[in-house]
Design an enzyme around this catalytic site. Sequence first.
Site, PDB file in Angstrom:
ATOM      1  N   HIS A 108       0.633  -1.211  -0.253  1.00 20.31           N
ATOM      2  CA  HIS A 108      -0.052  -0.054   0.108  1.00 20.31           C
ATOM      3  C   HIS A 108       0.824   1.036   0.402  1.00 20.31           C
ATOM      4  CE1 HIS A 108      -3.748   3.172   1.210  1.00 20.31           C
ATOM      5  NE2 HIS A 108      -4.211   1.962   1.289  1.00 20.31           N
TER       6      HIS A 108
ATOM      7  N   HIS B  27      -1.839  -0.866  -6.246  1.00 20.23           N
ATOM      8  CA  HIS B  27      -1.322  -0.683  -5.462  1.00 20.23           C
ATOM      9  C   HIS B  27       0.489  -1.300  -6.507  1.00 20.23           C
ATOM     10  CE1 HIS B  27      -4.470   1.931  -3.784  1.00 20.23           C
ATOM     11  NE2 HIS B  27      -4.527   0.639  -2.551  1.00 20.23           N
TER      12      HIS B  27
ATOM     13  N   TYR C  39     -13.121   7.358   3.390  1.00 20.78           N
ATOM     14  CA  TYR C  39     -13.892   6.898   4.507  1.00 20.78           C
ATOM     15  C   TYR C  39     -14.811   8.366   4.189  1.00 20.78           C
ATOM     16  CZ  TYR C  39     -10.354   3.063   5.093  1.00 20.78           C
ATOM     17  OH  TYR C  39      -9.544   2.400   5.708  1.00 20.78           O
TER      18      TYR C  39
END
Length: 283
Positions: free
Chosen positions: A145, A176, A218
């Site tokens: 990541h 990624h 989020y």
Amino acid sequence: MKFYICSISFRHTLTSFQDLISFAGERGFAGIELWGAHAETISEGDPAVTERYVAEMRDKGLNVSMISHYIPLMAPEEDMPDVMARWRRLIALAELFGSDKIRIFAGSRPSVSATPRDLELCAARLRMLAEIAYESGIYTVIEFHPDTYFDTLPSAHGLLQAADHPGIRVNVDFLHVWESGDDPLHALNVLKPWVGYFHLKNVSDRAYLDVFKPENVYSPSGDRRGLTALSEGVVDYARILRHLLQGDEAYPASLEWFGDRPAQRLESEMKWIKQITEQVQAI
């Protein structure tokens, strides 16, 4: 291969765990990768209900493939008792839901900023966490990541060698890997001794990679531009899936979708994966 839905894909919808179980079973998925926040919320209810959920999944041939959450791996030493308490709680959640994997990130800073001492400490802490989890038969899965010490192939490979523990596995997020500049299948070959999981998602153009930044993902009002189907984005998933389906890397894989209408999108993606599977089987 077995493919899973991520409960985090439904983070902004009123979807119960029962509904996710039904959806996964009816659409040909093998189960659910359970976001740690969801696992914690479910576990706070009636224990008998949670036991019924797990039993229902087992009866349907489904399982919770992994608990995916976050640990402040590089916290100051004085904060480590709290970190370890949180880690043992994640292990308890994995045991509760019958999973043998916990996904974490290797810190929260890019590897280019790391000093040798940083990397040494990171490897030592990964080894420590892995040893504790391994005692319970649970693998510690580190995700490839950006903005972590696992954001390039050399840094990931170096940390794996330094940590040197049989309980450590890698979650290869092919997007990624591509983002880092490496070919996904080359990286898969280099990381093969440690591979334990795959994440599948795509984007329409490199210019939109910021769509996956946590503060955007989020947020209910976050930007979703650039999110696209596995078959249509910059990463060649037809090539990747054919390689995986023809080889011996039959590790679990989750479809990560962070956009709107997750049920419809995941159902569509699974249909496309089945088409690729049928093509490979026909060869």
